[in-house]
Write a protein that holds these residues in place. Structure first.
Motif, PDB file in Angstrom:
ATOM      1  N   TRP A   1       2.022  21.231 -16.727  1.00  0.00           N
ATOM      2  CA  TRP A   1       3.031  20.586 -15.831  1.00  0.00           C
ATOM      3  C   TRP A   1       2.478  20.414 -14.588  1.00  0.00           C
ATOM      4  O   TRP A   1       2.506  19.308 -13.857  1.00  0.00           O
ATOM      5  N   TYR A   2       1.744  21.418 -13.823  1.00  0.00           N
ATOM      6  CA  TYR A   2       1.041  21.331 -12.496  1.00  0.00           C
ATOM      7  C   TYR A   2       0.153  20.064 -12.338  1.00  0.00           C
ATOM      8  O   TYR A   2       0.045  19.349 -11.574  1.00  0.00           O
ATOM      9  N   ILE A   3      -0.774  20.339 -13.502  1.00  0.00           N
ATOM     10  CA  ILE A   3      -1.837  19.484 -13.485  1.00  0.00           C
ATOM     11  C   ILE A   3      -1.308  18.000 -13.684  1.00  0.00           C
ATOM     12  O   ILE A   3      -1.878  17.056 -12.969  1.00  0.00           O
ATOM     13  N   GLY A   4      -0.459  17.987 -14.663  1.00  0.00           N
ATOM     14  CA  GLY A   4       0.091  16.521 -14.686  1.00  0.00           C
ATOM     15  C   GLY A   4       0.787  15.883 -13.489  1.00  0.00           C
ATOM     16  O   GLY A   4       0.567  14.687 -13.066  1.00  0.00           O
ATOM     17  N   ARG A   5       1.437  16.971 -12.894  1.00  0.00           N
ATOM     18  CA  ARG A   5       2.199  16.449 -11.488  1.00  0.00           C
ATOM     19  C   ARG A   5       0.985  15.896 -10.484  1.00  0.00           C
ATOM     20  O   ARG A   5       0.994  14.924  -9.731  1.00  0.00           O
ATOM     21  N   GLU A   6      -0.120  16.651 -10.437  1.00  0.00           N
ATOM     22  CA  GLU A   6      -0.882  16.328  -9.370  1.00  0.00           C
ATOM     23  C   GLU A   6      -1.917  15.043  -9.876  1.00  0.00           C
ATOM     24  O   GLU A   6      -2.069  14.392  -8.931  1.00  0.00           O
ATOM     25  N   TRP A   7      -2.016  14.851 -11.088  1.00  0.00           N
ATOM     26  CA  TRP A   7      -2.717  13.677 -11.628  1.00  0.00           C
ATOM     27  C   TRP A   7      -1.878  12.522 -11.358  1.00  0.00           C
ATOM     28  O   TRP A   7      -2.342  11.458 -10.924  1.00  0.00           O
ATOM     29  N   TRP A   8      -0.684  12.572 -11.578  1.00  0.00           N
ATOM     30  CA  TRP A   8       0.584  11.401 -11.268  1.00  0.00           C
ATOM     31  C   TRP A   8       0.449  11.090  -9.811  1.00  0.00           C
ATOM     32  O   TRP A   8       0.496  10.147  -9.470  1.00  0.00           O
ATOM     33  N   PHE A   9       0.180  12.182  -8.934  1.00  0.00           N
ATOM     34  CA  PHE A   9       0.334  12.073  -7.498  1.00  0.00           C
ATOM     35  C   PHE A   9      -0.973  11.285  -7.050  1.00  0.00           C
ATOM     36  O   PHE A   9      -0.869  10.242  -6.445  1.00  0.00           O
ATOM     37  N   ALA A  10      -2.053  11.857  -7.784  1.00  0.00           N
ATOM     38  CA  ALA A  10      -3.344  10.934  -7.513  1.00  0.00           C
ATOM     39  C   ALA A  10      -3.194   9.462  -7.671  1.00  0.00           C
ATOM     40  O   ALA A  10      -3.835   8.680  -7.103  1.00  0.00           O
ATOM     41  N   VAL A  11      -2.592   9.209  -8.932  1.00  0.00           N
ATOM     42  CA  VAL A  11      -2.563   7.983  -9.295  1.00  0.00           C
ATOM     43  C   VAL A  11      -1.799   7.044  -8.527  1.00  0.00           C
ATOM     44  O   VAL A  11      -1.866   5.704  -8.215  1.00  0.00           O
ATOM     45  N   GLN A  12      -0.434   7.631  -8.062  1.00  0.00           N
ATOM     46  CA  GLN A  12       0.199   6.884  -7.066  1.00  0.00           C
ATOM     47  C   GLN A  12      -0.412   6.553  -5.775  1.00  0.00           C
ATOM     48  O   GLN A  12      -0.236   5.434  -5.063  1.00  0.00           O
ATOM     49  N   VAL A  13      -1.190   7.690  -5.172  1.00  0.00           N
ATOM     50  CA  VAL A  13      -1.760   7.432  -3.999  1.00  0.00           C
ATOM     51  C   VAL A  13      -2.890   6.284  -4.086  1.00  0.00           C
ATOM     52  O   VAL A  13      -3.069   5.502  -3.051  1.00  0.00           O
ATOM     53  N   GLN A  14      -3.631   6.419  -5.182  1.00  0.00           N
ATOM     54  CA  GLN A  14      -4.655   5.409  -5.530  1.00  0.00           C
ATOM     55  C   GLN A  14      -4.340   3.971  -5.575  1.00  0.00           C
ATOM     56  O   GLN A  14      -4.929   2.975  -5.271  1.00  0.00           O
ATOM     57  N   ARG A  15      -2.896   3.795  -6.169  1.00  0.00           N
ATOM     58  CA  ARG A  15      -2.409   2.474  -6.116  1.00  0.00           C
ATOM     59  C   ARG A  15      -2.020   2.007  -4.811  1.00  0.00           C
ATOM     60  O   ARG A  15      -2.277   0.710  -4.630  1.00  0.00           O
ATOM     61  N   LEU A  16      -1.597   3.077  -3.964  1.00  0.00           N
ATOM     62  CA  LEU A  16      -1.349   2.559  -2.641  1.00  0.00           C
ATOM     63  C   LEU A  16      -2.508   2.230  -1.746  1.00  0.00           C
ATOM     64  O   LEU A  16      -2.567   0.985  -1.348  1.00  0.00           O
ATOM     65  N   ALA A  17      -3.696   3.024  -2.101  1.00  0.00           N
ATOM     66  CA  ALA A  17      -5.076   2.585  -1.513  1.00  0.00           C
ATOM     67  C   ALA A  17      -5.406   1.273  -2.076  1.00  0.00           C
ATOM     68  O   ALA A  17      -5.754   0.488  -1.224  1.00  0.00           O
TER      69      ALA A  17
ATOM     70  N   HIS B   1      -3.662  -1.198  -3.075  1.00  0.00           N
ATOM     71  CA  HIS B   1      -2.881  -2.359  -2.486  1.00  0.00           C
ATOM     72  C   HIS B   1      -3.434  -2.572  -0.840  1.00  0.00           C
ATOM     73  O   HIS B   1      -3.385  -3.547  -0.510  1.00  0.00           O
ATOM     74  N   LEU B   2      -3.347  -1.543  -0.124  1.00  0.00           N
ATOM     75  CA  LEU B   2      -3.983  -1.695   1.306  1.00  0.00           C
ATOM     76  C   LEU B   2      -5.541  -2.307   1.310  1.00  0.00           C
ATOM     77  O   LEU B   2      -5.958  -3.091   2.003  1.00  0.00           O
ATOM     78  N   HIS B   3      -6.322  -1.860   0.094  1.00  0.00           N
ATOM     79  CA  HIS B   3      -7.781  -2.197   0.147  1.00  0.00           C
ATOM     80  C   HIS B   3      -7.693  -3.827  -0.173  1.00  0.00           C
ATOM     81  O   HIS B   3      -8.595  -4.566   0.401  1.00  0.00           O
ATOM     82  N   GLU B   4      -6.832  -4.491  -0.932  1.00  0.00           N
ATOM     83  CA  GLU B   4      -6.725  -5.572  -1.277  1.00  0.00           C
ATOM     84  C   GLU B   4      -6.266  -6.517  -0.007  1.00  0.00           C
ATOM     85  O   GLU B   4      -6.815  -7.646  -0.081  1.00  0.00           O
TER      86      GLU B   4
ATOM     87  N   SER C   1      10.188   3.428   8.660  1.00  0.00           N
ATOM     88  CA  SER C   1      10.368   2.994   7.300  1.00  0.00           C
ATOM     89  C   SER C   1       9.138   2.427   6.787  1.00  0.00           C
ATOM     90  O   SER C   1       9.086   1.897   5.554  1.00  0.00           O
ATOM     91  N   ASP C   2       7.905   2.189   7.543  1.00  0.00           N
ATOM     92  CA  ASP C   2       6.862   1.693   7.026  1.00  0.00           C
ATOM     93  C   ASP C   2       5.895   2.503   6.358  1.00  0.00           C
ATOM     94  O   ASP C   2       5.306   3.232   6.757  1.00  0.00           O
ATOM     95  N   TRP C   3       5.661   2.264   4.973  1.00  0.00           N
ATOM     96  CA  TRP C   3       5.010   3.324   3.977  1.00  0.00           C
ATOM     97  C   TRP C   3       3.469   3.200   4.571  1.00  0.00           C
ATOM     98  O   TRP C   3       2.712   4.372   4.404  1.00  0.00           O
ATOM     99  N   LYS C   4       3.018   2.231   5.067  1.00  0.00           N
ATOM    100  CA  LYS C   4       1.640   2.018   5.349  1.00  0.00           C
ATOM    101  C   LYS C   4       1.277   2.846   6.485  1.00  0.00           C
ATOM    102  O   LYS C   4       0.127   3.345   6.665  1.00  0.00           O
ATOM    103  N   ARG C   5       2.177   3.002   7.484  1.00  0.00           N
ATOM    104  CA  ARG C   5       1.912   3.859   8.877  1.00  0.00           C
ATOM    105  C   ARG C   5       2.044   5.329   8.420  1.00  0.00           C
ATOM    106  O   ARG C   5       1.218   5.873   8.670  1.00  0.00           O
TER     107      ARG C   5
END
Length: 151
Positions: free
Chosen positions: A53-69, A71-74, A112-116
């Protein structure tokens, strides 16, 4: 490969190895007919489930952060780590703290700006506060998710 990713991969591998190695012992304990054996076998099952459960939660967090990164990179808005460093690779704390103050002021101007918030997380990290950096990244992920839901 980043140190955090390597650690996650190694921990996942160790957990999988644990599952294969301990599986026979768990089965023997649970089917032994002994209450103590059944409890020990159950504990040997629960411990890795908590780990999964813990590892899955951390992997999911990493995937979400990478998605944001991504998006910003694009958009060419990904924060650049151009802080001065010592010959040993340590970030100059005075410059990092000054950058942190700038990022914090940006968040206060538009909370309210997630990028900030994403940028503030990396300023926390550069200033040496990893715990707050992770909390801030989680907040950035939540804000971005809410903004997508509104659109």
């Amino acid at each position: 490969m980043r140190k955090g990713l390597l650690g996650a991969v190694l921990l996942t591998g160790v957990l999988l190895l644990y599952g294969f190695v301990i599986g026979r012992t768990v089965w023997a304990l649970v089917t032994s007919g002994s209450v103590v054996g059944a409890v020990l076998g159950g504990a040997l099952v629960v411990a890795p489930l908590v780990g999964v459960w813990y590892i899955g939660r951390e992997w999911w967090f990493a995937v979400q952060v990478q998605r944001l990164a991504d998006h910003l990179h694009e958009r060419g808005e990904l924060p650049v780590d151009d802080l001065p460093r010592s010959p040993g690779g340590r970030i100059d704390r005075t410059v990092a703290d000054a950058q942190f103050a700038e990022r914090q002021a940006e968040v206060e101007a538009d909370p309210s700006d997630w990028k900030r918030w994403f940028n503030l997380a990396f300023a926390y990290d550069a200033s040496g506060d990893r715990k707050r950096a992770r909390e801030t990244l989680r907040h950035a992920v939540a804000l971005e998710k809410a903004s997508r839901a509104r659109s």
